[in-house]
Design a protein around this motif. Sequence first.
Motif, PDB file in Angstrom:
ATOM      1  N   ILE A 639      12.994 -11.326  37.348  1.00 54.49           N
ATOM      2  CA  ILE A 639      13.861 -12.356  36.786  1.00 54.49           C
ATOM      3  C   ILE A 639      12.970 -13.439  36.169  1.00 54.49           C
ATOM      4  O   ILE A 639      11.768 -13.502  36.432  1.00 54.49           O
ATOM      5  CB  ILE A 639      14.787 -12.993  37.850  1.00 54.49           C
ATOM      6  CG1 ILE A 639      13.965 -13.702  38.935  1.00 54.49           C
ATOM      7  CG2 ILE A 639      15.729 -11.967  38.448  1.00 54.49           C
ATOM      8  CD1 ILE A 639      14.815 -14.520  39.907  1.00 54.49           C
ATOM      9  N   GLU A 640      13.593 -14.295  35.356  1.00 56.71           N
ATOM     10  CA  GLU A 640      12.825 -15.398  34.767  1.00 56.71           C
ATOM     11  C   GLU A 640      12.837 -16.587  35.715  1.00 56.71           C
ATOM     12  O   GLU A 640      13.881 -17.015  36.190  1.00 56.71           O
ATOM     13  CB  GLU A 640      13.437 -15.800  33.425  1.00 56.71           C
ATOM     14  CG  GLU A 640      12.610 -16.867  32.707  1.00 56.71           C
ATOM     15  CD  GLU A 640      13.140 -17.183  31.330  1.00 56.71           C
ATOM     16  OE1 GLU A 640      13.382 -18.380  31.051  1.00 56.71           O
ATOM     17  OE2 GLU A 640      13.332 -16.237  30.535  1.00 56.71           O
ATOM     18  N   TYR A 641      11.643 -17.124  35.978  1.00 56.99           N
ATOM     19  CA  TYR A 641      11.517 -18.283  36.860  1.00 56.99           C
ATOM     20  C   TYR A 641      10.542 -19.270  36.227  1.00 56.99           C
ATOM     21  O   TYR A 641       9.397 -18.919  35.915  1.00 56.99           O
ATOM     22  CB  TYR A 641      11.017 -17.869  38.248  1.00 56.99           C
ATOM     23  CG  TYR A 641      10.888 -19.027  39.216  1.00 56.99           C
ATOM     24  CD1 TYR A 641      12.024 -19.570  39.813  1.00 56.99           C
ATOM     25  CD2 TYR A 641       9.650 -19.581  39.512  1.00 56.99           C
ATOM     26  CE1 TYR A 641      11.924 -20.637  40.695  1.00 56.99           C
ATOM     27  CE2 TYR A 641       9.537 -20.648  40.392  1.00 56.99           C
ATOM     28  CZ  TYR A 641      10.681 -21.178  40.979  1.00 56.99           C
ATOM     29  OH  TYR A 641      10.579 -22.236  41.849  1.00 56.99           O
ATOM     30  N   ASN A 642      10.997 -20.510  36.008  1.00 50.35           N
ATOM     31  CA  ASN A 642      10.182 -21.539  35.356  1.00 50.35           C
ATOM     32  C   ASN A 642       9.566 -21.039  34.052  1.00 50.35           C
ATOM     33  O   ASN A 642       8.385 -21.251  33.773  1.00 50.35           O
ATOM     34  CB  ASN A 642       9.082 -22.050  36.306  1.00 50.35           C
ATOM     35  CG  ASN A 642       9.629 -22.972  37.378  1.00 50.35           C
ATOM     36  OD1 ASN A 642      10.818 -23.271  37.402  1.00 50.35           O
ATOM     37  ND2 ASN A 642       8.766 -23.401  38.281  1.00 50.35           N
ATOM     38  N   GLY A 643      10.388 -20.316  33.286  1.00 54.11           N
ATOM     39  CA  GLY A 643       9.946 -19.875  31.964  1.00 54.11           C
ATOM     40  C   GLY A 643       9.062 -18.652  31.965  1.00 54.11           C
ATOM     41  O   GLY A 643       8.496 -18.306  30.912  1.00 54.11           O
ATOM     42  N   GLU A 644       8.949 -17.944  33.089  1.00 55.10           N
ATOM     43  CA  GLU A 644       8.066 -16.776  33.154  1.00 55.10           C
ATOM     44  C   GLU A 644       8.781 -15.625  33.854  1.00 55.10           C
ATOM     45  O   GLU A 644       9.426 -15.813  34.898  1.00 55.10           O
ATOM     46  CB  GLU A 644       6.785 -17.133  33.916  1.00 55.10           C
ATOM     47  CG  GLU A 644       5.812 -15.975  34.053  1.00 55.10           C
ATOM     48  CD  GLU A 644       4.550 -16.368  34.810  1.00 55.10           C
ATOM     49  OE1 GLU A 644       3.724 -15.487  35.085  1.00 55.10           O
ATOM     50  OE2 GLU A 644       4.389 -17.570  35.121  1.00 55.10           O
ATOM     51  N   MET A 645       8.671 -14.413  33.295  1.00 55.75           N
ATOM     52  CA  MET A 645       9.218 -13.233  33.952  1.00 55.75           C
ATOM     53  C   MET A 645       8.390 -12.936  35.196  1.00 55.75           C
ATOM     54  O   MET A 645       7.162 -12.815  35.133  1.00 55.75           O
ATOM     55  CB  MET A 645       9.206 -12.034  33.017  1.00 55.75           C
ATOM     56  CG  MET A 645      10.243 -12.120  31.909  1.00 55.75           C
ATOM     57  SD  MET A 645      11.957 -12.282  32.535  1.00 55.75           S
ATOM     58  CE  MET A 645      12.163 -10.728  33.404  1.00 55.75           C
ATOM     59  N   SER A 646       9.087 -12.834  36.335  1.00 59.47           N
ATOM     60  CA  SER A 646       8.376 -12.710  37.610  1.00 59.47           C
ATOM     61  C   SER A 646       8.976 -11.588  38.442  1.00 59.47           C
ATOM     62  O   SER A 646      10.203 -11.357  38.433  1.00 59.47           O
ATOM     63  CB  SER A 646       8.453 -14.020  38.395  1.00 59.47           C
ATOM     64  OG  SER A 646       7.919 -15.088  37.645  1.00 59.47           O
TER      65      SER A 646
END
Length: 808
Positions: A639-646
């Motif tokens: 998922i995207e978290y703080n603008g980054e795919m994680s």
Amino acid sequence: MKFLVSMQKIIFIVLFLIFQGLSAQKIVVLDAEDGQPIPNVVLYNVDKSITVLSGLSGECDLSVFGDHERITFRHLSYQTTKANKNHVLNRGKIYLFPSMEQLEEVVMSISKWEQQRKDIPQKMAVIGAKAIQFTAPQTSADLLQQSGKVFVQKSQLGGGSPMIRGFATNRLLISVDGVRMNNAIFRGGNLQNVISIDPLTVKNTEIIFGPGSVIYGSDAIGGVMNFYTQRPQFSNTDSLSFSGSSYYRYASANNEGTYHLDVNVGKKKWAFLTSVSYSDFGDLTMGSHGPDSYLRNQYVIRENGEDKLVQNSNAKKQRSSGYDQINLMQKIAFKPNNNWNINLNTFYSETSDYARYDRLIRPSKDNTGLRSAEWYYGPQKWFMGNLQLVQNGKGSFYDGLKITTAYQNFQESRNDRGFQKDIRFSTKENVDAYSVNVDFENKRMGSLRLYYGTEYVFNKVGSTGSEEDITTGATMASASRYPDGASWQTLAGYISGELKTKPNFTFLSGLRYSHVWVDATFDKTFYPFPFDNATLSTGALTGSLGISWFPKTDLQITSNASTGFRAPNVDDIGKIFDSEPGKVVVPNPDLEPEYAYNFEVGAQKNFNDRVMLKATTFYTYLVDALVRRDFYFNGENQIEYNGEMSTVQAIQNAAKSYVYGFEIGLDAFLTEKLSLVSNLTITKGIEEETDGSDSPGRHVAPTFGDFHVIWKNQKLKTDLFLNFNDKIAHEDMAVSERSKGYIYASDADGNSYTPSWYTLNFRSQYMFSQALTATFNLENITDQRYRSYSSGIVAPGINVVLALGYKF
């Protein structure tokens, strides 16, 4: 008439001479280490026909002994000393040296009531005020580490996460004056809450190794660390007493300045103790000899509205690691009569913002710079107020009663911003913790002593998130770290018994039932959670059974079997955070408690009151272990978290683990002044996954130990010692640690590992008088550059420590 006057003069002169003779035969018994008076010392002659007891001020009258009699001075906590009466009278005092192993020492950690240490089947370590003053630790984390028995990890200078027997963080329990500090958001990642405790107010610290859940409940799996702070002192007379102390400490490695003042005002029934400490820690400088990869070659500055990567003019200085801290303590004690004591205690601790140093040195994805421009914790604040009522000897079903109520407030925040990014992400947490403990002691059943009680704890979690554009100052709400308004509570009852079947054989056993509730409601504004709330209602029964046996007066054998548990808390069930670059942890409401089974055997052998050898071996098996593993969120593994795919992860009951090891200690008194002290801890551990695969345990410390050569007389004490850690090879590291190459050295194959290291150190303390004491320490004399296992901050290089203490 003249005759009567002459007789009166003669009688007066005779009485005066007798009085002078009697007063001249009084001496004082003093502690050889700190010069303090020792009460309750037994004095007797060769045939024990004459016995005298020293008073509260250490004074005793030798007039009942013959002029040339040999007197024995005996106290449970000191070495027995013999001296000729005339020899002692000529000096007016005698010094006693602490016993090599104080088996008769009174401790409180096992039952919350006073027990003799020799009756305790579990391994314990006691760090007293004199040892704390001598080692001069910067924080309470350093206090634990300098004992030589506890390994401490540091992600940053403002931190210290203890590891005991392969367990750490929320699997260890911390208490202050009998009140648990662990709260609903104590996490599985490294914790720094222990630094909120001011080491300059600690009277003694008692460390229990292994599970302590019977008395302390959830979280006490690997061990318990009890910090007992100084108590207000009452006046022994009808007049007002006034005393206190001041202290200053300087350390060169981080240009530390610590200032401390405490004042005690006492009357016969009232006493007040006020303490203030302030510390200013600068950026920490590492050593010169070690891996170059540890150097801080670059750091980020913001100039003209832009982040810039600049070269560090001194690569050994760990830029942005410094911080400052203030600690306040106020205690009020009231003693209305001999049966009741009422104590009101308040504590406050606050740090400045301080950088999470390991995040500031993470390389960027392309490995050309640094990932973060900012990563810091907001002020860490802790307040505790507790009211304790103690009654002795008046109950119908008990001989002692303690009622302890407490309120604690914890505040912390996390703030991070990527390099050349405009958005700063922040989360703020606030925890209100309420607790009530009722503890009883019953000594009315012959050789059986019972301890029993109940506990209730309630935690309320507040959590908010925000995003700030640092160029415009605009802010907006974002996802919080925890479900705002979540609660964690527990209700428990326990009973513990100590049975002395023979003078040399003691049983100690206990049972506790704890029930835990967790309630959390999730905000779907920012993430489409597949659930609305998480609730947990679960119970755990824990127990212990141990023996302490003296087959000979110079040999002790102990054995203890115990269980411990940790119930999921709000951090486990509801947290959202980035655990490491490219990975995000999401909530998981389907959790169960983890449970530990522990067995240990120990032995202590005294060789002619000259050498004490101590050894303990232990084995702990943990089932349904709460661990962070890959997970699916709404069917997605990213998922995207703080603008980054994680990659998605969550805390799960996905493993079991076992930890075993050996702990060895040596105390040797070569002469009255020269002694040797050494400790060695060897720990091994494996985590087994549900699919059958396994890996080394994350919180299993490397083999570590120390060796001290101590010399002391009545005024001077010196300690030349070696600290050492063994290496952890790449294949022996936890999988989660292997990917953190930026904090580890690289082996010949380019794989991360922890090198072995040692430091040579010197401590000294000189007593100018009973009031004035000076300390000079030289740490890491050979200026080694090393980083303790799993730590982000590199340890200090050569470090000069100067301290001055004054009592008034």
